[in-house]
Scaffold this motif. Structure first.
Motif, mmCIF file in Angstrom:
data_model
loop_
_atom_site.group_PDB
_atom_site.id
_atom_site.type_symbol
_atom_site.label_atom_id
_atom_site.label_comp_id
_atom_site.label_asym_id
_atom_site.label_seq_id
_atom_site.Cartn_x
_atom_site.Cartn_y
_atom_site.Cartn_z
ATOM 1 N N ARG A 143 3.639 2.218 2.489
ATOM 2 C CA ARG A 143 4.579 3.328 2.410
ATOM 3 C C ARG A 143 3.814 4.638 2.561
ATOM 4 N NH1 ARG A 143 6.796 2.962 -3.114
ATOM 5 N NH2 ARG A 143 4.965 1.672 -3.563
ATOM 6 N N LEU A 144 4.504 5.681 3.023
ATOM 7 C CA LEU A 144 3.866 6.974 3.231
ATOM 8 C C LEU A 144 4.740 8.087 2.688
ATOM 9 C CD1 LEU A 144 3.179 5.290 6.240
ATOM 10 C CD2 LEU A 144 1.504 7.133 6.096
ATOM 11 N N THR A 145 4.142 8.937 1.861
ATOM 12 C CA THR A 145 4.858 10.073 1.294
ATOM 13 C C THR A 145 4.026 11.331 1.474
ATOM 14 O OG1 THR A 145 5.976 8.730 -0.385
ATOM 15 C CG2 THR A 145 5.821 11.098 -0.792
ATOM 16 N N GLU A 146 4.658 12.370 1.999
ATOM 17 C CA GLU A 146 4.043 13.690 2.084
ATOM 18 C C GLU A 146 4.606 14.552 0.962
ATOM 19 O OE1 GLU A 146 4.170 17.688 4.919
ATOM 20 O OE2 GLU A 146 4.957 15.789 5.685
ATOM 21 N N ILE A 187 9.704 7.215 0.057
ATOM 22 C CA ILE A 187 10.097 8.619 -0.051
ATOM 23 C C ILE A 187 9.282 9.382 0.983
ATOM 24 C CG2 ILE A 187 10.189 10.646 -1.558
ATOM 25 C CD1 ILE A 187 10.401 8.672 -3.920
ATOM 26 N N ASP A 188 9.926 9.809 2.054
ATOM 27 C CA ASP A 188 9.198 10.361 3.189
ATOM 28 C C ASP A 188 8.501 11.681 2.871
ATOM 29 O OD1 ASP A 188 9.724 8.346 5.101
ATOM 30 O OD2 ASP A 188 11.754 9.084 5.298
ATOM 31 N N ARG A 189 9.233 12.612 2.264
ATOM 32 C CA ARG A 189 8.653 13.936 2.029
ATOM 33 C C ARG A 189 9.293 14.599 0.818
ATOM 34 N NH1 ARG A 189 9.793 18.168 6.581
ATOM 35 N NH2 ARG A 189 8.864 16.514 7.839
ATOM 36 N N ILE A 190 8.453 15.256 0.034
ATOM 37 C CA ILE A 190 8.932 16.053 -1.094
ATOM 38 C C ILE A 190 8.429 17.480 -0.903
ATOM 39 C CG2 ILE A 190 8.858 16.424 -3.591
ATOM 40 C CD1 ILE A 190 8.316 13.422 -3.913
ATOM 41 N N VAL A 191 9.347 18.428 -0.838
ATOM 42 C CA VAL A 191 8.987 19.847 -0.783
ATOM 43 C C VAL A 191 9.284 20.435 -2.154
ATOM 44 C CG1 VAL A 191 9.387 22.066 0.341
ATOM 45 C CG2 VAL A 191 9.557 19.938 1.669
ATOM 46 N N VAL A 192 8.283 21.032 -2.781
ATOM 47 C CA VAL A 192 8.453 21.527 -4.144
ATOM 48 C C VAL A 192 7.843 22.918 -4.278
ATOM 49 C CG1 VAL A 192 6.373 20.255 -4.860
ATOM 50 C CG2 VAL A 192 7.979 21.066 -6.595
ATOM 51 N N LEU A 213 -0.320 14.271 11.437
ATOM 52 C CA LEU A 213 -1.119 13.047 11.338
ATOM 53 C C LEU A 213 -0.449 12.066 10.392
ATOM 54 C CD1 LEU A 213 -3.672 11.205 11.284
ATOM 55 C CD2 LEU A 213 -4.687 12.838 9.676
ATOM 56 N N HIS A 214 -0.098 12.541 9.213
ATOM 57 C CA HIS A 214 0.535 11.683 8.206
ATOM 58 C C HIS A 214 1.887 11.160 8.700
ATOM 59 C CE1 HIS A 214 1.837 10.462 4.133
ATOM 60 N NE2 HIS A 214 3.018 10.884 4.556
ATOM 61 N N ARG A 215 2.705 12.048 9.263
ATOM 62 C CA ARG A 215 4.042 11.632 9.702
ATOM 63 C C ARG A 215 3.982 10.651 10.868
ATOM 64 N NH1 ARG A 215 5.954 17.887 9.879
ATOM 65 N NH2 ARG A 215 5.508 18.353 7.684
ATOM 66 N N GLY A 222 0.816 -1.209 0.000
ATOM 67 C CA GLY A 222 0.000 0.000 0.000
ATOM 68 C C GLY A 222 0.849 1.257 0.000
ATOM 69 N N LEU A 223 0.245 2.345 -0.439
ATOM 70 C CA LEU A 223 0.922 3.641 -0.454
ATOM 71 C C LEU A 223 -0.086 4.726 -0.104
ATOM 72 C CD1 LEU A 223 3.224 5.672 -1.207
ATOM 73 C CD2 LEU A 223 2.383 5.531 -3.572
ATOM 74 N N ILE A 224 0.274 5.576 0.851
ATOM 75 C CA ILE A 224 -0.535 6.747 1.185
ATOM 76 C C ILE A 224 0.264 7.986 0.834
ATOM 77 C CG2 ILE A 224 -1.699 8.049 2.994
ATOM 78 C CD1 ILE A 224 -1.923 5.409 4.577
ATOM 79 N N VAL A 225 -0.262 8.789 -0.080
ATOM 80 C CA VAL A 225 0.340 10.069 -0.430
ATOM 81 C C VAL A 225 -0.583 11.160 0.101
ATOM 82 C CG1 VAL A 225 1.081 11.615 -2.266
ATOM 83 C CG2 VAL A 225 1.410 9.143 -2.517
ATOM 84 N N THR A 226 -0.062 12.017 0.947
ATOM 85 C CA THR A 226 -0.848 13.131 1.474
ATOM 86 C C THR A 226 -0.272 14.433 0.941
ATOM 87 O OG1 THR A 226 -1.377 11.896 3.490
ATOM 88 C CG2 THR A 226 -1.692 14.283 3.544
ATOM 89 N N VAL A 227 -1.110 15.194 0.254
ATOM 90 C CA VAL A 227 -0.697 16.481 -0.290
ATOM 91 C C VAL A 227 -0.935 17.531 0.786
ATOM 92 C CG1 VAL A 227 -1.002 18.174 -2.135
ATOM 93 C CG2 VAL A 227 -1.278 15.726 -2.630
#
Length: 244
Positions: free
Chosen positions: A168-171, A224-229, A154-156, A124-129
């Motif tokens: 997996r979890l990605t913010e 991939i824990d977090r992407i800042v863009v 919450l996501h972290r 599974g994968l949870i992506v939170t924008v």
């Protein structure tokens, strides 16, 4: 629903719509959810997905939506938004409630409801924008920044709680993205919304969707824990290079 299934909330426009298209191009069967069912239906027809009405602020709506999906491999928590831009001393409690219900409790409702199916998928994968508003405050934005901080925490927190589980979890924390975001924030005031992006080249929805697609295409052992863009023209929530 054949093959791997992805769920995208807030999919009737902007980042959600672009993400649904990207994941469909990658071979996912995409279930799109939002309140504007007419837009969802057109989108689902175009990408070969499934459109289901969804209001993430309503317990019954979330329960009905999630019950209709037999299995889930990817959840993209994209529904959210801002209302107003006022100092704390002038805070509108109704706007704060809307932001917390949509960004924080909406993410909680969807994640809690679909987590058993994400675990059962075996990958599974949870992506939170979230937003760069989840990283630092800015003047007049406490309602939104506090909601985004809470959503991000919450996501972290789930990253540790699900350690050892196949999820997996990605913010993804974007800066200025030109979508309907500012129109919603300023209650349909087009001139005020346009000023947010004046003189800069902002990100567009497809930029964020491509990142979601990249994360979703990584091998199961890669988190991939977090992407800042942000746009090149932006250094922080309040710092821009404007050309006019």
């Amino acid at each position: 629903m054949i093959g791997r299934t992805a769920v995208v909330t807030g999919a009737s426009s902007g980042i959600g719509e672009a993400t649904a298209r990207t994941l469909a191009d990658q071979g996912f069967h995409v279930v799109v959810g939002a309140r504007r069912i007419d837009r969802l239906t057109r989108l689902a027809d175009e990408i070969g997905g499934t459109a289901l009405a969804l209001d993430v602020t309503d317990d019954d709506s979330v329960a009905e939506f999630c019950a209709a999906i037999p299995e889930v491999h990817v959840l993209v928590n994209n529904a959210g938004g801002a209302k107003g831009l006022t100092p704390v001393a002038e805070a509108d409690l109704a706007e704060w409630r809307w932001m917390w219900e949509t960004n924080v409790l909406g993410t909680l409702r969807m994640t809690k409801a679909l987590l058993p199916k994400l675990i059962a998928s075996g990958d599974g994968l949870i992506v939170t924008v979230t937003s760069i508003a989840a990283l630092a405050p800015y003047d007049n934005g406490a309602g939104y920044t506090s909601a985004k901080h809470a959503q991000a925490v919450l996501h972290r927190t789930l990253r540790g709680e699900l350690l050892g589980r196949p999820v997996r979890l990605t913010e993804i924390a974007p800066g200025a993205v030109e979508t309907e975001f500012s129109m919603v924030r300023f209650d349909g005031d087009r001139e005020r919304a346009a000023q947010v992006y004046a003189g800069i080249e902002p990100l567009v929805a497809a930029d964020i969707a491509e990142l979601v697609g990249f994360v979703a295409s990584r091998p199961a052992h890669v988190n991939i824990d977090r992407i800042v863009v942000q746009p090149r023209d932006q250094a922080s929530a309040g710092r821009f290079h404007r050309r006019n």
